[in-house]
Design an enzyme around this catalytic site. Structure first.
Site, mmCIF file in Angstrom:
data_model
loop_
_atom_site.group_PDB
_atom_site.id
_atom_site.type_symbol
_atom_site.label_atom_id
_atom_site.label_comp_id
_atom_site.label_asym_id
_atom_site.label_seq_id
_atom_site.Cartn_x
_atom_site.Cartn_y
_atom_site.Cartn_z
ATOM 1 N N ASP A 78 -4.712 -1.202 -7.395
ATOM 2 C CA ASP A 78 -4.867 0.216 -7.049
ATOM 3 C C ASP A 78 -3.505 0.811 -6.711
ATOM 4 O O ASP A 78 -2.551 0.091 -6.387
ATOM 5 C CB ASP A 78 -5.857 0.415 -5.888
ATOM 6 N N GLU A 143 -6.069 -1.983 -1.667
ATOM 7 C CA GLU A 143 -4.978 -2.226 -0.715
ATOM 8 C C GLU A 143 -4.464 -0.919 -0.137
ATOM 9 O O GLU A 143 -4.194 -0.807 1.056
ATOM 10 C CB GLU A 143 -3.825 -2.972 -1.412
HETATM 11 N N1 BES Z 1 3.614 -2.596 -0.940
HETATM 12 C C1 BES Z 1 3.214 -1.789 0.138
HETATM 13 C C2 BES Z 1 3.611 -2.339 1.486
HETATM 14 C C3 BES Z 1 5.080 -2.585 1.656
HETATM 15 C C4 BES Z 1 6.005 -1.641 1.303
HETATM 16 C C5 BES Z 1 5.506 -3.770 2.177
HETATM 17 C C6 BES Z 1 7.339 -1.876 1.449
HETATM 18 C C7 BES Z 1 6.839 -4.014 2.362
HETATM 19 C C8 BES Z 1 7.761 -3.068 1.968
HETATM 20 C C9 BES Z 1 1.732 -1.564 0.117
HETATM 21 O O1 BES Z 1 1.221 -1.319 -1.167
HETATM 22 C C10 BES Z 1 1.451 -0.318 0.914
HETATM 23 O O2 BES Z 1 1.953 0.710 0.594
HETATM 24 N N2 BES Z 1 0.624 -0.421 1.939
HETATM 25 C C11 BES Z 1 0.185 0.706 2.695
HETATM 26 C C12 BES Z 1 -1.008 0.242 3.466
HETATM 27 C C13 BES Z 1 -1.806 1.296 4.143
HETATM 28 C C14 BES Z 1 -2.254 2.386 3.233
HETATM 29 C C15 BES Z 1 -2.993 0.679 4.839
HETATM 30 C C16 BES Z 1 1.290 1.223 3.585
HETATM 31 O O3 BES Z 1 2.124 0.444 4.065
HETATM 32 O O4 BES Z 1 1.347 2.427 3.804
HETATM 33 MN MN MN Z 2 1.776 0.889 -1.564
#
Ligand code: BES
Ligand code: MN
Length: 446
Positions: A78, A143
């Site tokens: 996603d 995710e």
């Molecule tokens: N890949 C990211 C998380 C991430 C970004 C980890 C940069 C380390 C470095 C993930 O897809 C993401 O964006 N997660 C969201 C989760 C939330 C919507 C619950 C986030 O961090 O905003």
């Molecule tokens: Mn993300």
């Protein structure tokens, strides 16, 4: 560079508008999960789709043999919404390649990174007919909305999903060409606040002064979240914050990501944040209160003298060990209830949560991960970093499956994840495929 065939398949993967938060994209989500299942079956894995009350989970397995470790590789198909659409240089789900760089929503986060792992697995299976470890590949579709149905799935399938370690590439490299091992992530707690005053928009000349303005009230409440040193002012907010270890503060000073790089990457005129900490410390190891969206009143051209009936803001609080998202939501509710005047009505809607994560980078399979990175970048020492983003399920891999997670991301810090014109270097498909091969070998040898 990847083969033409691998590249074309990657572009096909990017063409699905698999936006998890917006129900208009439901069909594309389904189609994307089916496509993945087909791809994984084709390369010789046993793949299946598990329906959930939300978006489907794609699960695949490699050949299973006694006496070798089981590795669970996790990723997500996603993606985040694409707006503001007019800032994209090309349609977000019509990927294009320029100078070896692919532009599309999800190119880095997370389709490019998970697809590179799939390519690595494909190569190994083609060459050897087997993998060095027992492999479980879990690719979910929720995710970006906090993985609401994945923890119950892990819980219900504990035995089938039992593994020795989890590996994820969904984070960044500290700089291009610089091997990076991430040993911590921030958590998150989301809240949406709506302030309602009068039951319809009013003439601001006729009623302004006598009826309080919900937008002004909201602005005051938001301003009250920080003190002059930019610390978050919620009662108890820092109580469970684990201090940075002295070795982290020392090591991070030498990383090739400093103020000039951050200024260039973000386009901000200056950096500013919590007093007493460096930018990296603020991003990776300190909690924050962020407004993600704000609205209310007239937003069109020119002036409209209106006293809006409502104003709203969407907040996320980024959390660090050992803060607990549920407790933080309670603090936020408390703050707004105590401070909103009786001249308005307050509505609070808690959103998704994710727990922070932190492990010892040198324990468990951490050394195998570092060895894999050294093989990938001979002669270089991997940077040991934390990151500010959240991968909500990581804490649950630990609490439900009892497995630690190796975070080996290889998107670039300026990849525009969640922003317009998200990019991924095509060459990183090869990089990630190689990383996959080294990693599985090093885990098998550990
Ligand atoms: N890949 C990211 C998380 C991430 C970004 C980890 C940069 C380390 C470095 C993930 O897809 C993401 O964006 N997660 C969201 C989760 C939330 C919507 C619950 C986030 O961090 O905003
Ligand atoms: Mn993300």
């Amino acid at each position: 560079m990847p083969t033409d065939h691998a590249r074309d398949q990657f572009l096909d993967f990017l063409r699905f508008g698999s936006i998890s938060t917006d129900s208009k994209y439901q069909e594309q989500i389904e189609a994307c999960s089916e496509w993945l299942k087909g791809k994984l079956t084709n390369i010789g894995l046993t793949a299946e789709i598990h329906q959930t009350p939300g978006h489907p989970i794609v699960l695949a397995r490699g050949p299973k043999k006694e006496g070798r470790p089981t590795v669970l590789i996790y990723g997500h198909y996603d993606v985040q919404p694409v707006d503001p659409l007019d800032l994209w240089h090309r349609p977000p789900f019509n990927p294009g390649i320029e100078n070896g760089i692919v532009t599309a929503r999800g190119a880095s986060d997370n389709k490019g990174q998970i697809f590179a792992h799939i390519l690595g697995i494909e190569e190994t299976l083609k060459e050897k007919g087997d993998l060095p470890v027992n492999l479980i590949l879990l690719i979910e579709g929720e995710e970006e909305i906090g993985s609401p149905h994945l923890a119950p799935f892990l819980d219900a399938h504990r035995e089938e999903l039992a593994c020795d370690v989890v590996a994820i590439s969904d984070s960044s490299m500290i700089a291009p060409g610089h091997p990076t091992f991430t040993y911590g992530l921030r958590g998150l707690a989301a809240v949406e606040v709506t302030i309602t005053g009068p039951d319809h928009d009013l003439h601001s000349g006729v009623f302004g002064g006598a009826v309080e303005n919900p937008a002004t009230v909201l602005a005051r409440l938001i301003a009250g979240l920080h003190d002059k040193n930019l610390k978050v002012k919620l009662d108890g907010f820092y109580e469970e914050v684990r201090p940075l270890a002295p070795w982290e503060r020392r090591a991070w000073k030498h990383l090739p990501l400093r103020e000039p790089e951050l200024l260039k990457m973000t386009g901000a005129p200056a950096l500013r944040g919590e007093k007493g900490f460096t930018p990296l410390e603020r991003m990776w190891a300190r909690p924050t209160a962020e407004v993600n969206g704000i609205g209310g009143g007239y937003q069109g051209e020119g002036t409209k003298t209106v006293l809006p009936s409502r104003a709203m803001a969407k907040f996320t609080f980024r959390l660090v060990p050992d803060q607990d998202p549920t407790k933080i939501i309670a603090m936020v509710e408390d703050y707004f209830r105590k401070n909103a005047p009786s001249s308005v009505r307050l509505e609070l809607k808690p959103g998704h949560c994710g727990e922070p994560y932190l492990v010892d980078p040198n324990a468990g399979f951490g050394m195998a991960a570092q060895k894999a990175l050294k093989k990938l970048f001979p002669g270089q020492k991997p940077a040991l970093i934390r990151e500010g983003g959240t991968i909500p399920i990581v804490a649950e891999f630990k609490s439900i499956l009892k497995a630690d997670t190796l975070l080996l991301g290889f998107c670039l810090p300026d990849c525009n994840a969640h922003s317009p014109n998200e990019t991924f270097p095509l060459a990183h498909l090869d990089l990630g495929a190689k990383l996959n091969r080294h990693l599985l070998e090093e885990i098998a040898a550990a």
